[in-house]
Design a protein around this motif. Structure first.
Motif, PDB file in Angstrom:
ATOM      1  N   SER A 138       0.854  -1.189   0.000  1.00  0.00           N
ATOM      2  CA  SER A 138       0.000   0.000   0.000  1.00  0.00           C
ATOM      3  C   SER A 138       0.885   1.232   0.000  1.00  0.00           C
ATOM      4  O   SER A 138       1.914   1.274   0.693  1.00  0.00           O
ATOM      5  CB  SER A 138      -0.913   0.022   1.229  1.00  0.00           C
ATOM      6  OG  SER A 138      -1.558   1.281   1.346  1.00  0.00           O
ATOM      7  N   ASP A 140       0.311   3.868   1.359  1.00  0.00           N
ATOM      8  CA  ASP A 140       0.247   4.508   2.673  1.00  0.00           C
ATOM      9  C   ASP A 140       0.896   3.676   3.770  1.00  0.00           C
ATOM     10  O   ASP A 140       0.890   4.077   4.940  1.00  0.00           O
ATOM     11  CB  ASP A 140      -1.206   4.801   3.042  1.00  0.00           C
ATOM     12  CG  ASP A 140      -1.808   5.908   2.185  1.00  0.00           C
ATOM     13  OD1 ASP A 140      -1.125   6.933   1.986  1.00  0.00           O
ATOM     14  OD2 ASP A 140      -2.940   5.736   1.711  1.00  0.00           O
ATOM     15  N   ASP A 141       1.438   2.529   3.421  1.00  0.00           N
ATOM     16  CA  ASP A 141       2.146   1.716   4.412  1.00  0.00           C
ATOM     17  C   ASP A 141       3.372   2.449   4.935  1.00  0.00           C
ATOM     18  O   ASP A 141       4.095   3.100   4.161  1.00  0.00           O
ATOM     19  CB  ASP A 141       2.623   0.402   3.790  1.00  0.00           C
ATOM     20  CG  ASP A 141       1.534  -0.629   3.643  1.00  0.00           C
ATOM     21  OD1 ASP A 141       0.489  -0.492   4.312  1.00  0.00           O
ATOM     22  OD2 ASP A 141       1.728  -1.589   2.864  1.00  0.00           O
ATOM     23  N   SER A 142       3.627   2.319   6.216  1.00  0.00           N
ATOM     24  CA  SER A 142       4.910   2.772   6.754  1.00  0.00           C
ATOM     25  C   SER A 142       6.000   1.858   6.224  1.00  0.00           C
ATOM     26  O   SER A 142       5.803   0.631   6.092  1.00  0.00           O
ATOM     27  CB  SER A 142       4.897   2.726   8.277  1.00  0.00           C
ATOM     28  OG  SER A 142       6.209   2.892   8.795  1.00  0.00           O
ATOM     29  N   LYS A 145       6.933  -1.420   8.021  1.00  0.00           N
ATOM     30  CA  LYS A 145       6.208  -2.679   7.806  1.00  0.00           C
ATOM     31  C   LYS A 145       7.093  -3.666   7.046  1.00  0.00           C
ATOM     32  O   LYS A 145       7.031  -4.881   7.283  1.00  0.00           O
ATOM     33  CB  LYS A 145       4.916  -2.415   7.030  1.00  0.00           C
ATOM     34  CG  LYS A 145       4.140  -3.663   6.657  1.00  0.00           C
ATOM     35  CD  LYS A 145       2.864  -3.335   5.899  1.00  0.00           C
ATOM     36  CE  LYS A 145       2.110  -4.606   5.483  1.00  0.00           C
ATOM     37  NZ  LYS A 145       0.844  -4.298   4.766  1.00  0.00           N
ATOM     38  N   LYS A 155       9.283   5.416  11.073  1.00  0.00           N
ATOM     39  CA  LYS A 155       7.881   4.979  11.098  1.00  0.00           C
ATOM     40  C   LYS A 155       6.933   5.905  10.343  1.00  0.00           C
ATOM     41  O   LYS A 155       6.024   5.437   9.645  1.00  0.00           O
ATOM     42  CB  LYS A 155       7.407   4.807  12.541  1.00  0.00           C
ATOM     43  CG  LYS A 155       6.040   4.145  12.647  1.00  0.00           C
ATOM     44  CD  LYS A 155       5.681   3.801  14.078  1.00  0.00           C
ATOM     45  CE  LYS A 155       4.337   3.076  14.124  1.00  0.00           C
ATOM     46  NZ  LYS A 155       3.959   2.700  15.518  1.00  0.00           N
ATOM     47  N   ARG A 158       6.180   6.872   4.518  1.00  0.00           N
ATOM     48  CA  ARG A 158       5.298   5.982   3.761  1.00  0.00           C
ATOM     49  C   ARG A 158       5.961   5.566   2.454  1.00  0.00           C
ATOM     50  O   ARG A 158       6.884   6.221   1.966  1.00  0.00           O
ATOM     51  CB  ARG A 158       3.963   6.687   3.456  1.00  0.00           C
ATOM     52  CG  ARG A 158       3.305   7.307   4.668  1.00  0.00           C
ATOM     53  CD  ARG A 158       2.931   6.278   5.696  1.00  0.00           C
ATOM     54  NE  ARG A 158       2.453   6.883   6.943  1.00  0.00           N
ATOM     55  CZ  ARG A 158       2.169   6.187   8.045  1.00  0.00           C
ATOM     56  NH1 ARG A 158       2.326   4.880   8.041  1.00  0.00           N
ATOM     57  NH2 ARG A 158       1.743   6.797   9.134  1.00  0.00           N
ATOM     58  N   VAL A 159       5.453   4.492   1.868  1.00  0.00           N
ATOM     59  CA  VAL A 159       5.975   4.032   0.577  1.00  0.00           C
ATOM     60  C   VAL A 159       5.881   5.145  -0.449  1.00  0.00           C
ATOM     61  O   VAL A 159       6.792   5.363  -1.250  1.00  0.00           O
ATOM     62  CB  VAL A 159       5.212   2.778   0.107  1.00  0.00           C
ATOM     63  CG1 VAL A 159       5.622   2.393  -1.311  1.00  0.00           C
ATOM     64  CG2 VAL A 159       5.446   1.618   1.072  1.00  0.00           C
ATOM     65  N   LYS A 160       4.784   5.891  -0.421  1.00  0.00           N
ATOM     66  CA  LYS A 160       4.609   6.985  -1.382  1.00  0.00           C
ATOM     67  C   LYS A 160       5.660   8.077  -1.199  1.00  0.00           C
ATOM     68  O   LYS A 160       6.000   8.779  -2.162  1.00  0.00           O
ATOM     69  CB  LYS A 160       3.208   7.574  -1.264  1.00  0.00           C
ATOM     70  CG  LYS A 160       2.876   8.195   0.081  1.00  0.00           C
ATOM     71  CD  LYS A 160       1.415   8.610   0.159  1.00  0.00           C
ATOM     72  CE  LYS A 160       1.062   9.203   1.521  1.00  0.00           C
ATOM     73  NZ  LYS A 160      -0.393   9.524   1.615  1.00  0.00           N
ATOM     74  N   ASN A 161       6.192   8.231   0.004  1.00  0.00           N
ATOM     75  CA  ASN A 161       7.250   9.213   0.228  1.00  0.00           C
ATOM     76  C   ASN A 161       8.546   8.796  -0.443  1.00  0.00           C
ATOM     77  O   ASN A 161       9.306   9.643  -0.936  1.00  0.00           O
ATOM     78  CB  ASN A 161       7.484   9.434   1.720  1.00  0.00           C
ATOM     79  CG  ASN A 161       6.301  10.027   2.445  1.00  0.00           C
ATOM     80  OD1 ASN A 161       5.868   9.517   3.475  1.00  0.00           O
ATOM     81  ND2 ASN A 161       5.747  11.116   1.925  1.00  0.00           N
ATOM     82  N   SER A 167      10.629  11.675   1.462  1.00  0.00           N
ATOM     83  CA  SER A 167      10.817  10.891   2.689  1.00  0.00           C
ATOM     84  C   SER A 167      11.560  11.646   3.783  1.00  0.00           C
ATOM     85  O   SER A 167      11.429  11.323   4.954  1.00  0.00           O
ATOM     86  CB  SER A 167      11.581   9.603   2.368  1.00  0.00           C
ATOM     87  OG  SER A 167      12.920   9.904   1.996  1.00  0.00           O
TER      88      SER A 167
END
Length: 513
Positions: A138, A140-142, A145, A155, A158-161, A167
């Motif tokens: 996802s 939005d996952d950290s 994870k 933490k 996010r993946v999107k960052n 990031s």
């Protein structure tokens, strides 16, 4: 800062500008010198006429394209170049110019393989979006994870960052961190686990989503993430899911040990007069997901065609990739960056683009999606001296004059003292008299006196500074960003400067207009 890393006297490898946009994969500046080797280029001049031509469906006069490319190659001293022009997913023109290997007198042809640099990041982003569509990842996952051993400070990332360079993670590939004996010594080999642990020691520059800053670190981690989720190494996953299905039979992860047909040699210019082979780096740094790919203009035609379809990703996913990522404050990021592409407009025509540089190679892919026209330029010369993005835009303008980038116009200058300071800095750099104290501490810490001298010599080679006109000024938190149109001798350049809260130079770079 400017896109041409070797012309960017800035420690942080941001590499971006807004329109037109280019990104270089790694900071090749310190490994790339200045100058040309005249005997080699005399030989090159004799072989330019022997270039290989294919796909002769050109809608622009071949003679105009040929003359423009050859003239720019001669001016930039590029040994070899491959050009790809595609319209609506079909090849219009693929052609090689000059030498793929100077020592062996091998001409470039459409089959010639070049290193991708940061253009390879778009394959990484596509792989991640495939996993998103499959519900395995996802956006939005950290990142914790997938990396439970990461620092607690990661933490909020996010993946999107990672995909959008928001990031806040530091750049692993600075001069200070990659020199011999440093943490990321490019001549040392590491396992994936070791490299991850090294990255985990880097400081976080700012909270995720607060700022945009181009960092190769983000995409190295995305490659590790692909491995964690799929059990396959990044390069193997790309082969199985992207390259083989599209018939991109010459595209693969870099390997200097394997026997690879049609591989070109990368070059750099040093000491003002010598052509040298690319520097060697360890296999570790030639297999990371921030852009360690071999490809050619024939395979990139297949890649471009696939991007007009849903063969790899759904339309909604592609829209996500090609949408400028917004920061947490709701504003579009200043790099106009999506996921591994920059999105902008030239004369109202939408263009998505990325470029790269690594080991004596530079690349650019510019997709004018409103016009269904794509131009790819691949060269085997370092980023200090070659400008594939400039050539791509020039060629696009020959096919459609409306795509020719406009000449930037001066704006009202309310801070003449800053302009005077920039002029003085440029002139003193060129004269070898720059005061290191005018630079911000982080910039001073990552540049040796030799590098500062090299930067000055490069500036001196441009000729006298005839004029300096402000064309853009913007504020980002405590930093002020300025862009100037500068004329050195008879050639126009764009000079970019960033000043920190104390008025110190935090970024300085230039490129030809």
């Amino acid at each position: 800062m400017l896109s041409s890393r070797a012309r960017d006297f800035t420690p942080a490898p941001h590499d971006g500008q807004r329109a037109p946009y280019q990104v270089a994969r790694r900071d090749a500046r310190a490994r790339n010198g200045i100058g040309t080797h005249r005997p080699a280029f005399l030989l090159l001049a004799l072989l330019l006429a022997a270039s290989t031509l294919a796909g002769a469906q050109a809608s622009a006069p071949d003679s105009k394209v040929e003359d423009a490319v050859l003239a720019e190659m001669k001016r930039e001293h590029i040994p070899g170049l491959a050009l790809g022009v595609y319209r609506d997913g079909q090849i219009v023109k693929v052609q090689g110019y000059g030498l793929a290997n100077v020592e062996l007198n091998v001409p470039v042809k459409p089959e010639t393989i070049f290193q991708s640099g940061s253009v390879g990041k778009q394959f990484t982003a596509t792989a991640i979006m495939m996993l998103v569509e499959e519900g395995k990842v996802s956006l939005d996952d950290s990142v914790t994870k997938y990396f439970p051993d990461a620092p607690a400070s990661w933490k909020p990332i996010r993946v999107k960052n990672l995909l959008s360079h928001t990031s806040g993670l530091s750049e692993y590939e600075t001069e200070a961190r990659t020199k011999p004996g440093a943490l990321f010594d490019l001549r040392q080999d590491h396992t994936e686990t070791e490299l991850f642990k090294m990255i985990a020691t880097l400081p976080i520059e700012n909270p995720p989503g607060e700022r945009w800053a181009y960092r190769n670190t983000n995409y190295v981690l995305l490659g590790f993430l692909i491995h964690k989720v799929t059990g396959e190494l990044y390069g193997d996953f790309l082969q199985e899911r992207i390259f083989k299905p599209l018939g991109m039979n010459s595209t693969r992860i870099i390997s200097e040990a394997d026997i690879i047909p049609n591989r070109s040699a990368g070059y750099r210019l040093v000491k003002g007069a010598q052509l040298k082979n690319q520097d060697w780096v360890s296999p570790t740094y030639n297999t990371t997901a921030d852009g360690a790919i071999y490809f050619n203009v024939l395979d990139l035609a297949k890649w471009d065609a696939a991007l007009y379809t849903e063969r790899l990703l759904k339309e909604s996913s592609l829209d996500h990739v090609w949408t400028v990522f917004r920061l947490d404050d709701g504003k579009p990021n200043p790099g106009n960056y999506g996921f591994a592409w920059a999105i902008d407009r030239i004369n109202g025509h939408r263009v998505i683009e990325h470029s790269g540089a690594w080991q004596g190679f530079t690349t650019d892919i510019a997709r004018y999606v409103d016009d269904k026209l794509t131009v790819v330029v691949l060269t085997n010369l370092d980023s200090a001296h070659s400008q594939p993005g400039k050539i791509a835009h020039m060629v696009a303008g020959l096919y459609n004059p409306a795509l020719t980038p406009p000449i930037p116009k001066p704006i009202e200058d309310h801070e003449p003292q800053v302009t005077a300071f920039v002029r003085q800095t440029v002139e003193r750099l060129a004269a070898g008299q720059a005061d290191p104290n005018i630079f911000a501490p982080e910039m001073r810490a990552q540049f040796s006196p030799e590098e500062l001298k090299e930067a000055g010599e490069a500036l001196k080679g441009l000729g006298d500074l005839k004029s300096l006109d402000l064309i853009e000024r913007r504020q980002e938190d405590a930093k002020r960003h300025y862009r100037y149109r500068a004329v050195f001798g008879g050639q126009a350049y764009v000079v970019a400067v960033t000043l920190d809260a104390n008025g110190k130079i935090a970024a300085l770079g230039y490129e030809e207009e």
